[in-house]
Design an enzyme around this catalytic site. Structure first.
Site, mmCIF file in Angstrom:
data_model
loop_
_atom_site.group_PDB
_atom_site.id
_atom_site.type_symbol
_atom_site.label_atom_id
_atom_site.label_comp_id
_atom_site.label_asym_id
_atom_site.label_seq_id
_atom_site.Cartn_x
_atom_site.Cartn_y
_atom_site.Cartn_z
ATOM 1 C CE LYS A 294 -12.727 7.249 -19.192
ATOM 2 N NZ LYS A 294 -12.532 7.208 -17.748
ATOM 3 N NE ARG B 110 -2.548 0.484 3.559
ATOM 4 C CZ ARG B 110 -1.857 0.952 4.603
ATOM 5 N NH1 ARG B 110 -1.367 2.189 4.583
ATOM 6 N NH2 ARG B 110 -1.645 0.194 5.664
ATOM 7 C CG ASP C 167 -9.426 15.445 -15.925
ATOM 8 O OD1 ASP C 167 -8.734 14.856 -16.777
ATOM 9 O OD2 ASP C 167 -10.438 14.932 -15.411
ATOM 10 C CE1 TYR D 131 -17.593 10.444 -16.290
ATOM 11 C CE2 TYR D 131 -16.284 10.536 -14.286
ATOM 12 C CZ TYR D 131 -17.106 9.842 -15.146
ATOM 13 O OH TYR D 131 -17.445 8.541 -14.869
#
Length: 377
Positions: free
Chosen positions: A194, A45, A169, A97
């Site tokens: 994406k 982690r 972004d 978005y």
């Protein structure tokens, strides 16, 4: 290094222990320590060699100080927002978005993180939205789904004048076409699901920061909240990124041909694509990016006709997401932006007949014929 070379040789390449050319998948949760507190990796982690190679790669591609990999784009955005405190205020791009809108309006508001959605392509509107408790400006450029353009350099000037962070972004343009940190951004993020992954086989989010201070703050949040990307998915992203340049160039080539086809039809009401001569903000986009990408939105007149078109396409697959080798088609008002109230969607220009396509790397002729037969029917 030129960009295509950097996509392959950036970050941490190969494996120093075996000489493997491809970074191995370190499928491990914990690591042997050479005494208490004497270790290179402690727990996956906190750090994992495969994820570290990916984080170094996106750091280099965006020209930042440090990179971070998360389990999804939304996990990445959430981690950034978790750097703020109750009572802080963020100015957001309005045409954002739908998942980001939902996060801010339905989740982060529970923690008293305030938000105003404004048209960030208008510097004056951004200035008017800034309050005493504003801590950041969050920008999508181009936006999803109307491909609105925001001047990153101007946003940086406004941010500096008000001691704010600038967050960008960069999902649609990718680091192959646009590098917001070079233009002044403090934090850059991607839905790596994406274009960076590019093959519809991984869900991930990436963040790059421009300073050691932000790196320490974001690593603390990442380690504390635990939304890290696993080693298998990290490896898939490294592999996908190697062909990003080739994919983006072919995608853009196809997209330009498809836009020409749409422009020559009299049954398309509006087309949104930054590469069009009359697209608002086109010159600004050209000043900060080297390509126009593969996203196009167009209005076919009504929701009923839009759904009929979506039912008829064969090579354009009806699906969520974007940026893959295969072409995708969607109806934002009922899919990606359904979480935004209809009145708000219409106010933004997200009409019921708005179709969004993500152009892939198939032969352009086949894609055009697919759209033609779907629109003709």
């Amino acid at each position: 290094m030129k960009k295509k070379t950097q996509l392959i040789h950036g970050g941490i390449v190969g494996d120093e222990f075996t000489g493997a050319v491809s970074t191995p998948i370190y499928q491990v949760s914990t690591y042997k320590q050479n005494g208490v507190g004497n270790f290179k990796y402690e727990y996956s982690r906190t750090g994992n060699p495969t994820r570290e190679a990916l984080e170094a790669l996106i750091r280099d591609l965006e020209g930042g100080h440090a990179g971070f990999a998360f389990g999804s784009g939304m996990a990445a955005i959430s981690a950034i927002l978790n750097m703020f405190k109750s009572g802080d205020h963020v100015v957001f791009t309005d045409d954002v978005y739908g998942g980001t809108y939902r996060l801010m309006s339905k989740v982060m508001n529970r923690f008293n993180i305030e938000v105003d959605f404004v048209d960030t392509s208008s510097p004056e509107k951004v200035k008017e939205a800034i309050k005493d408790n504003t801590v950041a400006i969050y920008v999508e450029t181009p936006t999803n789904p109307l491909l609105k353009i925001t001047d990153i350099r101007v946003m940086k000037e406004i941010a500096d004048e008000n001691s704010l962070l600038l967050i960008v972004d960069n999902t649609f343009s990718t680091p192959y076409f646009q590098n917001p940190i070079d233009l002044g951004a403090d934090i850059v993020l991607h839905s790596a699901t994406k274009y960076l992954g590019g093959h519809s086989d991984v869900v991930a989010g990436l963040v790059v920061v421009n300073s050691q201070k932000l790196a320490e703050e974001l690593h603390f949040v990442q380690n504390s909240t635990g939304g890290v990307l696993g080693p298998q998915d990290s490896w898939l992203l490294i592999r996908g990124i190697k062909t990003l340049g080739l994919r983006m160039e072919q995608t853009e080539k196809n997209t330009k041909e498809i836009v020409k086809f749409l422009e020559n039809r009299d049954d398309i009401e509006t087309i949104w694509y930054p590469g069009r001569e009359d697209h608002p903000g086109r010159e600004i986009h050209l000043s900060q990016a080297t390509g126009f990408g593969g996203m196009v939105s167009f209005d076919v007149g009504s929701g009923e006709r839009a759904e009929e078109v979506l039912r008829k396409t064969k090579f354009f697959t009806l699906a969520e997401s974007l940026g893959a080798v295969e072409s995708l088609i969607s109806l934002p008002p009922k899919m990606t932006h359904a979480s935004i109230p209809r009145e708000r969607r219409l106010e933004l220009g997200i009409t019921d007949g708005l179709i969004r396509i993500s152009v892939g790397i198939e032969d352009a002729e086949d894609l055009i014929e697919d759209l033609r037969q779907a629109l003709d029917r």
